[in-house]
Each structure stands twice: as structure tokens, then as C-alpha cells.
Design an enzyme around this catalytic site. Sequence first.
Site, PDB file in Angstrom:
ATOM      1  CE1 TYR A   1      38.039 -78.139 -71.694  1.00 24.52           C
ATOM      2  CE2 TYR A   1      39.573 -79.899 -71.126  1.00 24.52           C
ATOM      3  CZ  TYR A   1      39.101 -78.620 -70.935  1.00 24.52           C
ATOM      4  OH  TYR A   1      39.678 -77.809 -69.988  1.00 24.52           O
TER       5      TYR A   1
ATOM      6  CG  ASN B   1      32.234 -70.144 -67.765  1.00 25.98           C
ATOM      7  OD1 ASN B   1      31.124 -69.648 -67.957  1.00 25.98           O
ATOM      8  ND2 ASN B   1      32.531 -70.853 -66.701  1.00 25.98           N
TER       9      ASN B   1
END
Length: 110
Positions: free
Chosen positions: A47, A70
Amino acid sequence: MRASNIPVSVRSLPKLKAAMDKLGMTDFQKAVLLEVRRIHKGDTATYKRIAERIGHPKAYRAVGTVLRNNPFAPFIPCHRVIRSDGSIGNYSARGGSKAKLKLLESEGAL
DNA sequence: CAGGTGACATGAG
DNA sequence: ACTCATGCCACCT
């Protein structure tokens, strides 16, 4: 209408971008997804790494927030994004982190 | 405009 | 190695 609640299927990059705009996504959100999309099969990224690459080195937590919703799974391979300490991290799609691990194994990322 | 939230990171204990 | 507390950021309500 919130971008996070609209699942969309897109195969070409132009269509993908168009869809993103249509969903009213912010530049940050688009940048995160496009960056994740570049991760090759058999590879993984963190990340933090994604955040750095899009020019927001400290927004690694926000990266997770974007992936959580997402709208392009599985066209955006968000399962290839793991934690900096090497642990698997979470996965909101069906099957959770367990499925995430399986996907990575099947791709040879582990 | 003011909190609240979370697929994180890092350091301390 | 594991748990807990704190810091961070973008987004949502």
C-alpha cells in the site's frame, strides 16, 4: 451517486478511464487504481509503495480506503497489494484475505 | 464545517 | 513474535 457502489466491467484502458470519470472519482482514486493495474501477474506491491508512486507518500492508509471500494474488481488486480510487513492484508471481495492468499499462490507470487 | 472511518505503517513494551 | 497506541490521509456523513 457514489462511485464506490457501482461495479463496472472494463477491458480497455480508454474505457476504464472513461468509466472512472463517469463515476466522478477523484484524481487520487483514479491514480491509485491505475497504479495497481500495473502490477504484473506473479508480482506484489505494498500500500505504501502505491502511495509513493502516485506522489502521495504519506497517503498509504487512504490507498487502502480506495481499494476497499474497488469498483473494477477483478479487472484491477487489487489482490496483489499487501502490507509492508509482508502480511497478507485484508480483502473485501468474496472469500476475504483467504481468497486473496489463494489468488497470489495461484499466480506464483509466493 | 466537524467528526468518524478504515484492505495501513511504525515504534514501544 | 505479538499486541497496543499513535500518526496519517482522503473520503463519507
